[in-house]
Every structure is written in structure tokens, then in C-alpha cells.
Design an enzyme around this catalytic site. Structure first.
Site, PDB file in Angstrom:
ATOM      1  N   GLU A  14       0.849  -1.336   0.053  1.00 16.89           N
ATOM      2  CA  GLU A  14       0.014  -0.001  -0.022  1.00 16.89           C
ATOM      3  C   GLU A  14       0.837   1.254  -0.073  1.00 16.89           C
ATOM      4  O   GLU A  14       0.592   2.184   0.721  1.00 16.89           O
ATOM      5  CB  GLU A  14      -0.941  -0.009   1.184  1.00 16.89           C
ATOM      6  CG  GLU A  14      -1.948  -0.918   1.142  1.00 16.89           C
ATOM      7  CD  GLU A  14      -3.078  -0.591   0.071  1.00 16.89           C
ATOM      8  OE1 GLU A  14      -3.552   0.521  -0.166  1.00 16.89           O
ATOM      9  OE2 GLU A  14      -3.529  -1.705  -0.780  1.00 16.89           O
ATOM     10  N   ASP A  15       1.777   1.327  -1.167  1.00 17.45           N
ATOM     11  CA  ASP A  15       2.841   2.497  -1.208  1.00 17.45           C
ATOM     12  C   ASP A  15       3.680   2.704   0.027  1.00 17.45           C
ATOM     13  O   ASP A  15       4.306   3.800  -0.081  1.00 17.45           O
ATOM     14  CB  ASP A  15       1.910   3.768  -1.151  1.00 17.45           C
ATOM     15  CG  ASP A  15       1.171   3.880  -2.626  1.00 17.45           C
ATOM     16  OD1 ASP A  15       1.907   2.969  -3.697  1.00 17.45           O
ATOM     17  OD2 ASP A  15       0.179   4.372  -2.885  1.00 17.45           O
ATOM     18  N   ALA A  16       3.731   2.008   0.945  1.00 18.59           N
ATOM     19  CA  ALA A  16       4.522   2.247   1.977  1.00 18.59           C
ATOM     20  C   ALA A  16       6.121   2.020   1.392  1.00 18.59           C
ATOM     21  O   ALA A  16       6.288   1.423   0.445  1.00 18.59           O
ATOM     22  CB  ALA A  16       4.331   1.312   3.187  1.00 18.59           C
TER      23      ALA A  16
END
Lengths: 393, 630
Positions: B241-243
Site C-alpha cells: 500500500e505504497d509504504a
């Protein structure tokens, strides 16, 4: 991996590709191999990483001792064999840089050395900064952080770790003083790391809780408690401690600004903070192997030589005005894969890596020479192994 | 206006109704007021434009023919964004080679181009009357204007994006909003200003992949980000999730380090009766001494001191009597003052330092004291970062350098980004930025990525970049052969790796994290307070409640909505069903309606519920409780 059926099926596959014929060959018709030796294509899988144009394949090496038992080959590591094959060869040794070849070792071990070099070799670095005066525009924390990253040329083996409730003494702390002032009316001043002056007698700043009147006769208490001067110790008597590089800019001062501080360096390890890492970086690469799968002649050869930006290939004359491409220096290959970029060229050139030959490079920050760093790393690994053995027994 | 009439505008007052509604005549409207009518609007507009180009009317006046509304709008008011464009006649630019030579020789400047009618300003309306060619070579006979340079279509925020024309358009929009939250330098005098809240980057860099706009607005001098070596690969699962995964050693060496400054102000008030607040010396001994450690002898915190929670930063006293007259306003005894010192309420964690103290007088001639308080923070898990392509993400994990993969040349990424960020976002510009920056660092030249810049040479083409990469021994596609830092063996894929300019955004966990056990409550409802600043509780809202109901977790609902919120023990009269009160003397509940305590029972209900009953009663609605034995 390496069950009888699997290896046999691989057998037939490879023969068909090698001979470029697509006639079916029965497994039983294959030529017999001498005992104790792997067929060449499996030997290739065992010892090489194949770098295809899309992705590297065969990156995992075969560790299981019985992997080739079906072929009567013992894959276990024998100490004798290792001792005979293992080889270290220094390629280049400069003051701060070392390049050497390490041959005949498992990648996991080579990696262990790399990891220890980066994270587990101790050095001395400035940890505590006592700022008496700082009127410059650089903030105290930032200044302290910058000072911390300055490599100090001192053998950390001569010092001890300072634990939490230790008092700073001559065995665990090095004290530096920095006092720079830019006089009014003059130009802007650069404060360089060379301004860090070693204080062999420890801190000169008097502890805040100390009352100046109470102990006028005795030495006033400072932030360190040195029992003797560090420069009386034989190791430092004619080799004063100083930052490794004298030209690192610590701060810039405008007219009228002043920095006065004391920096305490302690021993630490790279895993707590990168400033304690003795290497700028340490890494290895596997030895490149470039193989021409067929003779590449004339124009094709010229094209191939032109393709490679690092001049891996060369041309040799084979007489009758014919030229043939050769692999001149596979070692410099950076794996740009330019030679196999064009459609079909991966049938002509094979890029491989030898998975037990490591070109290891150590860039030291200067606390210790790189060759010493490596021997220290070996010692640490040895220590760790011993610990495991004692824990197990 | 006069010139309009000269060009044949017929005054409205002299027109009959029939004339007013003739089909092919256009209304002439100046700043929303009707001037009159004109028979041939196009000729009128051309005439007006000629006047403007001749300098007879101002350059920012726009003339817009609206064929749908049969109107010609002339606008000269402020607040319209105007863009300069090169005027073209029959598709040929008015600017000729000799003009450019004059410009090069310094004979001409922008204003002379404007004066000579080579360039003119168009506003949004007039743009709809013109056909603008991006490049001179694309001009057709119908073209009225030519762009001076295509990238000027974008403003400052979008101008910072490299290769925006390769991105999906919403990404550019996101970046325009996000670029403003990036930390960096704000101005050359940033350390002398007293901003309310200031976020600075300790080591800002200029982007490796620049644009002309960046140079024009000075973003390369006051940057707001750092060039991070990014590996586009999956690592550890803490990057979903884009981390992003960050390198601990990079953080140790100063990547993403920022300074947060906050202003605290205090005023030494002067009162009507000529008394005033006073600053007094701190106590050096006694119970209060500890809280006053950081104060100087003048009663103000001194710069450079570390300030902790509950420390006093200004030791101020105010007179008790401030309205009525006192005999000697300046010589009040100590007893006439009460302490009005201000204490710092901060959290533990990063040490906080007094950066500066400024004294000045405000508009009422009171002494105003301002403190700048500073924190230096290194990135931690949960801090927000973003590239210049609307790709934001929080730091998911910080990994030791030795665990991170490394390339053939010993390069270790500062940051690992998950490749899943690419397919749905379609930020091809980011990939080109990576390639361009990588080529830039290897050949030592800043590469350009202007919007629409490839034809005009203001943006390096991917082909040229690939060629540079190959020349320096990299793969043309930017993918490197990478070894795993954990196993030591090569990875089974080539990894897209190179520098990307990353911005640290001002949303940091340290300012946002919040949890509470027991704490303050609102007086009226006796429910926990709301919001982090008031140490509030975390609300189980309507939708959460719905879930619990659907699940049938009745005890949990009871616990969350009453026991952990506002339980109240009420006395209820079984006879009349109203709430009573508890008489502590008689130790019984009494119903104030029945005037006795015979039929009372105690029950637990939310205090808010009791409040509701009483509020209903106050508007003549009687809620009665009918109790049954449980």
C-alpha cells in the site's frame, strides 16, 4: 533438487540444445560419464549464475550435500577440498581501498564478511558534544550530527566500549576541542575538521554541579575522569589522534560568530549508527564470465566490439583477412547486457557469473587500513562460530 | 470607451427595440456593462486588438467575441490571468530572426517585444478566440498565436514535475497539491523570521532532473527534497500500500532530517490603571527551581537550552488589580502580583530546544516576547514521503544497510519502492526521472525534463539517456544486477534502480500519534473529550457500532458505549417513572415528584441519556421509565 528422474530429463534437454538437433534421443543412449563427475550442463548450473537478457537465472546455489547423489557425485563441503581450493588474491591495495579476489567460498560466507564489515566492526566516533558557545547559524543538533560523521584516525582496538553507567575515562573516551571564531569585519570562515584538537588529558569543561569555591586546591571535576594523560600511553605518544581527513567542512561562520565545543568520541558499532561503520562501503561482485557460444567473425565481430562500453571483447586475426571476436577481459564486464540486447544475440554470447569467485572491495573510512579491517572481520566471524559451537556443546 | 464608439459601436440609448434585436448584431460589453451594439463584431474585435497591439489601449485588456451569446466582451478589470503569446499572421510568427538577434545583443527586452506588437497578453476568454500553435513549425494559416515556449503553459507547482507530459494527468494534479507540503528551505531569511510553524530540511538538495521552470523560480537554490537512490522492488512486505522501505544508514547520514520550529508568544500587558505585567528573576533554589532551570536572570528562557515538558519559559507576573486606580502603579508591592508564568506542554521524545527569543513592541505598545522552539527530527516509521509525481507513501520499515540489496558497484538503495505503485498510477514520468537522474550522476550533467520539452530540446529523450547509461556501463533500461544483502546471492531479477528526487512531507507521526486510557471528560455529557489536542478518546462511531450490532457483540457495545464512556447511576421512581435523586443523609433515593423514597430503584444508564431526559422535561415532554425485573 537432483532426483534421478529430474536430472535425466535435464540430460536429454541439454543434449538436444548442445547438438542443435531435435531428434529424440533415448535416455539410455546417452554417453556414459566418468564416475564422480557431473555432466557439463549440471556442472554449469552448479557453479554459474546465468545472466539472461530478461532476468538472471540459476541464482540459488546448491547446498544440499546429497543433491547429486543419483549421479554418484558428492556435493558436501569437505574441509580438505575447501582448503585446497580456497584462495585469496589481492588485486589492488591503496591507502583506503582494497580489492581482492576470494575464490572457492560460498556466497553466504562472503556476504557474512561484508555484513560484518559494514555493521559489526567497531570504530571510534564522536557521540557526545558539549557545546559551550554556538552563535553560528548551524543548529546545535545538526552541528553535533556533522561532527559525529567525521571519521577519526585511531585504532579502536585500543579502547573499550563505554556502557551506560560508565564514567568517561582514558580507556573509553577521546576528547576533542573545537574553538573557532570569525572576527568581525573579516570574510566568512570555514570551520574544517582539522580544527578539532585532541585533548589527551580529557575534558577541560568544568562540571556544572561543581562549585568553584569548594575545591580550589584539588583539580576541579570535569566531564571526564582521566587517570592519566592519553599521550603518555605508548600507542599515542608519537601519533596524536586526529580526524582522518582535515578538509571536511564542519560549519561556516559569518563575521562575529563563534563556535566553542568539546566533542567526546566513544567506541561503537555500525549497527547502532552508521557513523561507527569503518567502511564507506564494502561489497563484492561475482566474477563475470563471458562466453562466445559460436565463432563471431568479421562485421559481426566488429559490431560486438563496438557494442560493449567497457571493452570486454577484442578482435583477433585468424588469417585470410578474417577476423574473429574474442573475450579479452571478462573481468571488467558491468553486466550492461548491451551485447545480448539485440534480438538473437543471446544465442551468440552468454553472460555468466562464477558463484564461488568474489571480487571483494573494501572502502575504508580511514580508522583502520582496509586489509586490517578484513582480518578483523574474519576474527569476528570466527568468534561468532566459536560461540555457536560452545552454545551447542 | 471612446475608441469603441470610434470603431462603430452604436450607443444603446439611440437604438430602437427592433434594432436592439436584429439577429446579426452583437452586444458590446465592457466589464459587464453594455456599451452598445455593433454590426460586424469580428471587424470590431480585430480593430480593438490592433489598437491594443499599437499600445493605444493597455496590454491586459482582453477582447473576446462570444458567438453563442452574440456578445463581444471587453475586460479591463483586475484578477484575470493573462499569458503572453507570440502573435502570428497567417501562420507566420511576427518575431523574425533579426528581432532575436536584437534580443541577444541586449537591444531588446520583453517590454519592447510587447510595445512593438510582437507579443501580446491573452486571458482565458480571448484564448478561446485564437488558435495557438505549440511550435512555429506546427503553425497553419489559421494560427493566430504561437507559444513562446510550451512549458510556460504550466505554473510553478506543475513546473517542478519532470516529464509531466508522460504522466497520467491526475498525478500531476496531486503533485501540485503535495509539492506545497514538502519540507525544504522557504526563504533566504528563514532563520531570521518568526513564523508560527516552520518545517525545514537539514540537507536540502537540488533535483538531479531539473526543468527550466525550476531554474526560473529558483527551486534549485531553495530546494525542498533530496535525491534518493531508489530501488523499485518488493522488500519485506512492509512496503505494501505504497509504504516505502528506508535505509537506516542513510537516515543516520542525514537523509530526510528536518527541523520543526514553532513559535510561542507572550505579551507583557499594560493595563488601564497604568499597572503592567512584569518579568521576574527565576528562583534558583527551592521547589520551583527545577521548573525554572532554563530561565535566564531576566526571567526568559535562554536560547540554546533544552526545554522539557512543564518547564517554565517565561516567568511573568500580573497585577491582581488591573481596572480600578491604584496609588503608585509602578511601585506595587510583591503581594499585589499574581504569577502568570507560562509553561511548555510538550511530549517526550525528540529533545526540544529554544532557538531564538525576540523582544518587540506590538501595536498597543506592549512588550511582546516571542520564542522560537526547535526540534530536529530524523525520519521514523509513519513519516510521509513523496516523489514529484503524486506518489506519496509512508515509511513502512527502516532496514539496516547490510540487509539491503546492493549492486555490482556497491550501491545500496536509500529507499525501496514497491513496483505495484506503477501500473495503476501510470506515472511514466517517474521512471524517466529515474533514468535521467541515473544518467545525470554518471555523466556529471544535470538532465532536463521540461513539459513538452523533447521537440525543443528542453527535455532529454529516453533514447539519449539510454545511450549515456550504456556509455557508463549501465543497462540501457536502467535495470541493475543486484545481490541480496541477506543471502548474499544475486536476485532473480534485474532491478530498476537509480536516483529519484524525494520530498519529505510535513505530516509526521510524532505530531499525530495519539492514544488514551482514562483522561479528561466533557462536563456536560461526561463523555470523553474529542481530539488529540485535548487528549481525547477514540470514538466508536455509528458505523463501528453498526458492525458490532450486526455481529451481535452486545456486551462489547455495552462496554464501549456506556461503561467506557459515561456510566451514571440514576435513581428511578417505579411509580411515576421519573428520575429522582440520592439523599446522602438518609442514604436512600428520593423521587422529587412523589416526594418520597418508597418506590425507588437504582439503575445504570449513560449520563447522556439522563441529560436527554432532563432536557426533554425542560421542554414539557415527560419521558417515563418503565422498569421491569431483569
Amino acid at each position: 533438487m537432483g532426483t534421478a528422474t529430474e536430472s535425466e530429463s535435464m540430460d536429454s534437454e541439454s543434449t538436444s540444445t548442445q547438438e542443435e538437433t531435435f531428434t529424440k534421443v533415448s535416455v539410455w543412449d546417452l554417453p556414459d560419464l566418468p564416475k564422480g563427475k557431473l555432466p557439463p550442463h549440471i556442472e554449469l548450473q552448479r557453479t554459474r549464475v546465468l545472466c539472461g537478457s530478461l532476468a538472471p537465472t540459476n541464482t540459488e546455489n546448491v547446498n544440499y550435500s546429497g543433491a547429486y547423489a543419483a549421479m554418484g557425485v558428492d556435493n558436501s563441503v569437505r574441509f580438505e577440498q575447501f582448503r585446497n581450493n580456497f584462495k585469496v588474491e589481492i588485486v589492488r591495495l591503496e591507502e583506503d581501498e582494497l580489492e581482492f579476489d576470494m575464490v572457492g567460498i560460498d556466497p553466504s560466507l562472503a556476504n557474512a564478511f561484508r555484513r560484518i564489515l559494514i555493521a559489526e566492526l567497531p570504530t571510534m566516533a564522536i557521540e557526545k558534544v558539549l557545546i559551550a558557545n554556538n552563535t553560528s547559524i548551524i543548529q546545535d543538533e545538526v552541528l553535533a550530527h556533522r561532527l559525529g560523521l567525521i571519521p577519526i584516525e585511531v585504532d579502536p582496538r585500543l579502547f573499550e566500549y563505554m556502557s551506560e553507567n560508565d564514567v568517561p575515562n582514558e580507556k573509553n573516551t577521546i576528547v576533542f576541542k573545537l574553538h573557532a571564531r570569525c572576527t568581525k569585519g573579516s570574510d566568512r570562515l570555514r570551520v574544517l575538521s582539522s580544527e578539532l584538537k585532541w585533548l589527551p588529558n580529557g575534558s577541560e569543561l568544568i562540571l556544572g554541579t561543581e562549585h568553584p569555591a569548594s575545591s580550589s586546591s584539588a583539580k576541579p571535576k570535569t566531564y571526564t575522569s582521566f587517570s592519566c594523560s592519553q599521550d603518555t600511553l605508548p600507542e599515542f605518544s608519537n601519533d596524536p589522534i586526529a580526524p582522518k581527513d582535515a578538509d571536511i567542512i564542519v560549519a561556516k561562520l559569518g563575521p562575529g560568530q563563534e563556535i566553542e565545543l568539546e566533542a567526546h568520541a566513544v567506541k561503537g558499532m555500525g549497527k547502532t549508527h552508521a557513523k561507527w561503520s569503518p567502511v564507506a562501503t564494502a561489497w563484492y561482485r561475482m566474477l563475470p564470465e563471458v562466453v562466445l557460444l559460436r565463432d563471431i567473425e568479421d562485421d559481426e565481430a566488429e559490431a560486438l566490439v563496438k557494442k560493449c562500453p567497457v571493452k570486454v571483447f577484442d578482435i583477433e586475426d585468424i588469417g585470410k583477412g578474417k577476423k574473429r571476436a574474442t573475450v579479452a577481459q571478462p573481468r571488467v564486464c558491468t553486466l550492461c547486457r548491451e551485447c545480448i540486447r539485440e534480438e538473437g544475440w543471446d544465442k551468440n554470447v552468454a553472460l555468466r557469473r562464477v558463484n564461488d569467485h568474489f571480487i571483494f572491495t573494501i572502502e575504508s573510512t580511514g580508522a583502520l587500513p582496509p586489509e586490517v579491517l578484513f582480518t578483523e572481520a574474519v576474527k569476528i566471524l570466527e568468534e561468532k562460530c566459536e560461540r555457536v559451537i560452545t552454545e551447542l556443546s | 470607451m471612446e475608441q469603441c464608439y470610434d470603431l462603430g459601436v452604436e450607443d444603446l440609448e439611440q437604438l430602437s427595440a427592433a434594432e436592439l434585436h436584429t439577429p446579426n448584431s452583437y452586444l458590446i460589453i465592457l466589464n459587464g456593462l453594455i456599451l452598445g451594439k455593433h454590426k460586424s463584431p469580428q471587424r470590431f474585435a480585430n480593430g480593438m486588438r490592433k489598437l491594443r497591439r499599437a499600445g493605444r489601449i493597455r496590454e491586459f485588456v482582453s477582447i473576446f467575441v462570444n458567438d453563442k451569446q452574440c456578445c463581444v466582451y471587453i475586460a479591463s478589470d483586475g484578477g484575470r490571468v493573462c499569458r503572453p503569446l507570440v502573435i502570428a499572421e497567417k501562420g507566420v510568427s511576427r518575431i523574425k530572426e533579426h528581432h532575436m538577434n536584437e534580443l541577444r545583443n541586449g537591444v531588446r527586452d520583453f517590454n519592447s517585444f510587447l510595445r512593438d506588437g510582437l507579443i501580446e497578453y491573452l486571458d482565458v476568454n480571448e484564448e478561446n478566440n485564437s488558435l495557438i500553435a505549440l511550435y512555429e513549425k506546427e503553425a497553419t494559416p489559421d494560427t493566430t498565436h504561437i507559444e513562446i515556449e510550451p512549458f510556460t503553459i504550466l505554473g510553478v507547482c506543475a513546473g517542478l514535475i519532470p516529464y509531466p507530459h508522460h504522466n497520467q494527468s491526475p498525478r500531476n494534479t496531486y503533485q501540485c497539491a503535495m509539492g506545497k507540503q514538502a519540507m525544504g528551505n522557504i526563504a533566504y531569511n528563514q532563520l531570521n523570521r518568526m513564523d508560527g510553524l516552520l518545517y525545514l530540511l537539514v540537507y536540502p538538495q537540488r533535483p538531479l532532473l531539473t526543468t527550466r521552470t525550476i531554474e526560473l523560480v529558483g527551486y534549485d537554490k531553495l530546494g525542498a527534497g533530496q535525491n534518493a537512490t531508489v530501488a523499485v522492488m518488493s522488500y519485506s512486505g512492509y512496503d505494501i500500500e505504497d509504504a516505502i522501505v528506508m535505509n537506516k544508514s542513510s537516515l543516520d547520514r542525514g537523509f530526510g532530517r528536518c527541523i520543526v520550529m514553532k513559535k510561542y508568544a507572550a505579551i507583557c500587558q499594560k493595563y488601564k490603571n497604568l499597572t503592567s505585567d512584569r518579568l521576574i528573576k527565576p528562583q534558583r533554589q527551592g521547589s520551583e527551581a527545577e521548573k525554572m532551570q532554563i530561565l535566564d536572570d531576566d526571567g526568559l528562557a535562554s536560547p540554546g537550552e533544552i526545554i522539557r515538558n512543564r518547564d517554565i519559559y517565561i516567568n511573568k507576573e500580573s497585577p491582581t488589580v488591573t481596572i480600578t486606580q491604584v496609588t503608585s502603579p509602578m511601585g506595587l508591592p510583591d503581594s499585589a502580583y499574581k504569577s502568570s508564568r507560562q509553561t511548555y506542554k510538550g511530549t517526550e521524545g525528540e529533545p526540544t530546544v529554544i532557538d531564538r527569543v525576540a523582544l518587540h513592541s506590538d501595536e498597543n505598545n506592549n512588550l511582546s516576547i516571542k520564542f522560537m522552539i526547535r526540534q530536529t527530527r530524523r525520519p521514523e516509521i509513519g513519516d510521509k514521503f513523496s516523489s514529484r509525481h503524486g506518489q506519496k507513501g509512508v515509511c513502512g520499515i527502516i532496514v539496516q544497510q547490510e540487509d539491503l540489496p546492493f549492486s555490482e558497484r556497491g550501491i545500496c538503495p536509500d529507499l525501496i519502492m514497491n513496483p505495484h505503485g506503477f501500473p495503476s498510477r501510470m506515472t511514466v514520468g517517474k521512471m524517466i526521472e529515474l533514468l535521467g537522474s541515473k544518467a545525470g550522476v554518471s555523466c556529471g550533467r544535470f538532465h532536463y525534463g521540461n513539459a513538452f520539452g523533447e521537440p525543443s530540446g528542453h527535455a532529454d529523450t529516453v533514447d539519449a539517456i539510454s545511450e549515456t547509461l550504456v556509455k557508463h556501463g549501465f543497462s540501457y533500461n536502467g535495470k541493475d544486477f543486484i545481490y541480496s544483502g541477506i543471502t548474499g546471492m544475486p536476485l532473480q531479477a534485474y532491478i530498476f534502480m537509480g536516483p529519484i528526487y524525494y520530498q519529505k512531507l510535513k505530516h509526521m507521526v510524532l505530531d499525530k500519534m495519539h492514544a488514551r486510557g482514562s483522561g479528561p471528560r466533557v462536563m456536560m455529557t461526561r463523555q470523553p473529550t474529542e481530539g488529540r489536542s485535548r487528549n481525547g478518546g477514540l470514538r466508536v462511531g455509528e458505523m463501528e457500532r453498526d458492525c458490532l450490532i450486526a455481529y451481535g457483540a452486545s456486551m462489547l457495545i455495552h462496554e464501549r458505549l456506556m461503561l467506557s464512556s459515561d456510566p451514571f447511576e440514576a435513581q428511578v421512581c417505579r411509580k411515576c417513572g421519573l428520575l429522582g435523586y440520592y439523599n446522602y443523609k438518609l442514604k436512600i433515593g428520593i423521587c422529587s415528584m412523589c416526594k418520597n423514597g418508597e418506590n425507588m430503584s437504582t439503575m445504570k444508564l449513560p449520563y447522556a441519556c439522563k441529560l436527554l431526559f432532563q432536557e426533554l422535561q425542560s421542554m414539557n415532554i415527560v419521558p417515563r421509565l418503565k422498569l421491569t425485573e431483569a
